[in-house]
Design an enzyme around this catalytic site. Structure first.
Site, PDB file in Angstrom:
ATOM      1  CB  SER A 144     -14.368 -73.945  56.960  1.00 44.18           C
ATOM      2  OG  SER A 144     -14.224 -75.047  57.840  1.00 44.18           O
ATOM      3  CE1 TYR A 157     -11.512 -76.778  56.384  1.00 47.42           C
ATOM      4  CE2 TYR A 157     -10.596 -76.972  54.178  1.00 47.42           C
ATOM      5  CZ  TYR A 157     -11.684 -76.833  55.024  1.00 47.42           C
ATOM      6  OH  TYR A 157     -12.965 -76.740  54.495  1.00 47.42           O
TER       7      TYR A 157
HETATM    8  P1  NAP Z   1     -14.426 -80.986  46.891  1.00 41.61           P
HETATM    9  O1  NAP Z   1     -15.540 -81.943  46.708  1.00 41.61           O
HETATM   10  O2  NAP Z   1     -13.083 -81.483  47.336  1.00 41.61           O
HETATM   11  O3  NAP Z   1     -14.260 -80.107  45.538  1.00 41.61           O
HETATM   12  C1  NAP Z   1     -13.221 -79.173  45.495  1.00 41.61           C
HETATM   13  C2  NAP Z   1     -13.237 -78.530  44.119  1.00 41.61           C
HETATM   14  O4  NAP Z   1     -12.188 -77.566  44.072  1.00 41.61           O
HETATM   15  C3  NAP Z   1     -12.999 -79.513  42.988  1.00 41.61           C
HETATM   16  O5  NAP Z   1     -13.777 -79.141  41.866  1.00 41.61           O
HETATM   17  C4  NAP Z   1     -11.516 -79.302  42.661  1.00 41.61           C
HETATM   18  O6  NAP Z   1     -11.261 -79.643  41.323  1.00 41.61           O
HETATM   19  C5  NAP Z   1     -11.388 -77.801  42.918  1.00 41.61           C
HETATM   20  N1  NAP Z   1     -10.000 -77.380  43.195  1.00 41.61           N
HETATM   21  C6  NAP Z   1      -9.159 -77.892  44.123  1.00 41.61           C
HETATM   22  N2  NAP Z   1      -7.972 -77.265  44.036  1.00 41.61           N
HETATM   23  C7  NAP Z   1      -8.067 -76.346  43.043  1.00 41.61           C
HETATM   24  C8  NAP Z   1      -7.176 -75.395  42.488  1.00 41.61           C
HETATM   25  N3  NAP Z   1      -5.908 -75.283  42.931  1.00 41.61           N
HETATM   26  N4  NAP Z   1      -7.613 -74.607  41.476  1.00 41.61           N
HETATM   27  C9  NAP Z   1      -8.870 -74.738  41.009  1.00 41.61           C
HETATM   28  N5  NAP Z   1      -9.781 -75.618  41.500  1.00 41.61           N
HETATM   29  C10 NAP Z   1      -9.359 -76.402  42.507  1.00 41.61           C
HETATM   30  O7  NAP Z   1     -14.826 -79.886  47.968  1.00 41.61           O
HETATM   31  P2  NAP Z   1     -16.241 -79.477  48.595  1.00 41.61           P
HETATM   32  O8  NAP Z   1     -16.540 -80.349  49.772  1.00 41.61           O
HETATM   33  O9  NAP Z   1     -17.238 -79.307  47.499  1.00 41.61           O
HETATM   34  O10 NAP Z   1     -15.847 -78.045  49.204  1.00 41.61           O
HETATM   35  C11 NAP Z   1     -15.854 -76.882  48.392  1.00 41.61           C
HETATM   36  C12 NAP Z   1     -15.403 -75.731  49.272  1.00 41.61           C
HETATM   37  O11 NAP Z   1     -16.182 -75.711  50.472  1.00 41.61           O
HETATM   38  C13 NAP Z   1     -13.945 -75.843  49.724  1.00 41.61           C
HETATM   39  O12 NAP Z   1     -13.389 -74.550  49.821  1.00 41.61           O
HETATM   40  C14 NAP Z   1     -14.075 -76.433  51.136  1.00 41.61           C
HETATM   41  O13 NAP Z   1     -12.962 -76.092  51.953  1.00 41.61           O
HETATM   42  C15 NAP Z   1     -15.320 -75.751  51.614  1.00 41.61           C
HETATM   43  N6  NAP Z   1     -16.035 -76.418  52.693  1.00 41.61           N
HETATM   44  C16 NAP Z   1     -16.404 -77.717  52.567  1.00 41.61           C
HETATM   45  C17 NAP Z   1     -17.147 -78.292  53.622  1.00 41.61           C
HETATM   46  C18 NAP Z   1     -17.610 -79.724  53.585  1.00 41.61           C
HETATM   47  O14 NAP Z   1     -18.018 -80.222  54.665  1.00 41.61           O
HETATM   48  N7  NAP Z   1     -17.574 -80.405  52.459  1.00 41.61           N
HETATM   49  C19 NAP Z   1     -17.488 -77.539  54.730  1.00 41.61           C
HETATM   50  C20 NAP Z   1     -17.029 -76.213  54.814  1.00 41.61           C
HETATM   51  C21 NAP Z   1     -16.319 -75.663  53.778  1.00 41.61           C
HETATM   52  P3  NAP Z   1      -9.729 -80.013  40.862  1.00 41.61           P
HETATM   53  O15 NAP Z   1      -9.199 -80.974  41.902  1.00 41.61           O
HETATM   54  O16 NAP Z   1      -9.830 -80.589  39.507  1.00 41.61           O
HETATM   55  O17 NAP Z   1      -8.974 -78.730  40.847  1.00 41.61           O
HETATM   56  C1  GCO Z   2     -12.708 -81.870  58.656  1.00 40.12           C
HETATM   57  C2  GCO Z   2     -13.712 -81.494  57.602  1.00 40.12           C
HETATM   58  C3  GCO Z   2     -14.136 -80.057  57.785  1.00 40.12           C
HETATM   59  C4  GCO Z   2     -15.089 -79.664  56.704  1.00 40.12           C
HETATM   60  C5  GCO Z   2     -15.535 -78.257  56.847  1.00 40.12           C
HETATM   61  C6  GCO Z   2     -16.279 -78.014  58.124  1.00 40.12           C
HETATM   62  O1  GCO Z   2     -11.799 -82.653  58.350  1.00 40.12           O
HETATM   63  O2  GCO Z   2     -12.874 -81.369  59.776  1.00 40.12           O
HETATM   64  O3  GCO Z   2     -13.176 -81.692  56.321  1.00 40.12           O
HETATM   65  O4  GCO Z   2     -13.034 -79.232  57.816  1.00 40.12           O
HETATM   66  O5  GCO Z   2     -14.493 -79.788  55.455  1.00 40.12           O
HETATM   67  O6  GCO Z   2     -14.530 -77.345  56.646  1.00 40.12           O
HETATM   68  O7  GCO Z   2     -16.857 -76.720  58.044  1.00 40.12           O
END
Ligand code: NAP
Ligand code: GCO
Length: 264
Positions: A144, A157
């Protein structure tokens, strides 16, 4: 010719029923991989099954909480018995709790660390023996911006994702000699359900202040989409990255390089 093909490979993408995980799984499938995924709620598993069906991808889903080591071991054993050795693990499952640190309960802090850092440890530990036996493996941890930067309300986080960057480097260090490469992808701000609260339109129809803030902080002047992560994921999952190890590839539109646009 550089080999980006994943033909004959088995890829486990955790938390891949929607969002970033689904996009990465789709990209790996399009490159030839057999997809397996998990999530922790039946409703999400059902949603994922429908999503993969719509995409024409024959993916196998498991109800498995990445923080439950016994559950993860059972899932990996079943995958290895019914699909094959896991060649590619994408530790994508993750949660966030946006709470000012002084108001955050320790149990909430622990839960974020559990899912976002201990979960990837548990899943990597479960798949490494099979990768060692096969003589090759790819582990991709979804880090992230918070692996590098802090901000208000995301202490747990940021601690988890900072730790995940170092876990990535340590797995690379400990298992590189077994031809296992462990790298990270560091998405910028991506438009998914996880960031939806940060993009909600205001009552007057204007952008959420955080939405405007991120656009000013991003040279690309836009939020990323899950599709932006597809190419980097295929690269790190393929033989094309066999000498890339312990690296976090930031897919952020330039946020980490940029001081931010001067307010008018
Ligand atoms: P999301 O839309 O919240 O989806 C998260 C997924 O993880 C869901 O399928 C959820 O399904 C699953 N999950 C959560 N807790 C779990 C557990 N204990 N065991 C198994 N599955 C679990 O998240 P996203 O935005 O796609 O992000 C995916 C990844 O990218 C995360 O690691 C997030 O931190 C990272 N990320 C996101 C962003 C962003 O801007 N969106 C940026 C940087 C990094 P269930 O709830 O059914 O388990
Ligand atoms: C926040 C956001 C971010 C993104 C991502 C950025 O609240 O700042 O959720 O943390 O999820 O991780 O890279």
């Amino acid at each position: 010719m550089v080999n980006f093909s994943l033909e004959g490979k088995v890829a486990l993408v955790t938390g891949a029923a929607y969002g970033i995980g689904l996009a990465i799984a789709q990209a790996l499938a399009e490159a030839g991989a057999k997809i397996v995924y998990n999530c922790s709620r039946q409703s999400t598993l059902d949603r994922g099954a429908e999503a993969y069906k719509q995409l024409g991808i024959d993916a196998k889903g498991y109800l498995c909480d990445v923080t439950d080591e016994a559950d993860v071991k059972k899932m990996v054993a079943d995958i290895e018995a019914t699909v094959g050795t896991i060649d590619i693990l994408v530790n994508n499952a993750g949660i966030i709790k946006r709470i000012p640190m002084e108001e955050m309960e320790a149990e909430d802090f622990r839960r974020v660390i559990d899912v976002d850092l201990i979960g990837p440890f548990i899943c990597a530990k479960a798949v490494i023996p099979g990768m060692k036996k096969k003589g090759a493996g790819k582990i991709i941890n979804i880090c992230s911006m918070m692996s590098e930067l802090g901000r208000e309300t995301v202490s747990a986080y940021a601690a988890a994702k900072g730790g995940l960057k170092m876990l990535t480097r340590n797995i690379a260090s400990e298992y590189g000699e077994f031809n296992i490469q462990c790298n990270g992808i560091g998405p910028g701000y991506i438009a998914t359900e996880q960031t939806a609260p940060l993009r909600e339109r205001q009552a007057d129809g204007s952008r959420h202040p955080f939405d405007s803030f991120i656009i000013a902080k991003t040279p690309a002047a836009r939020w990323g989409t899950p599709d932006d992560l597809k190419g980097p994921a295929v690269f790190l999952a393929s033989e094309a990255s066999d000498f890339v190890n312990g690296h976090v590839l930031y897919v952020d539109g330039g946020i980490l390089a940029y001081i931010g646009k001067q307010p008018k």
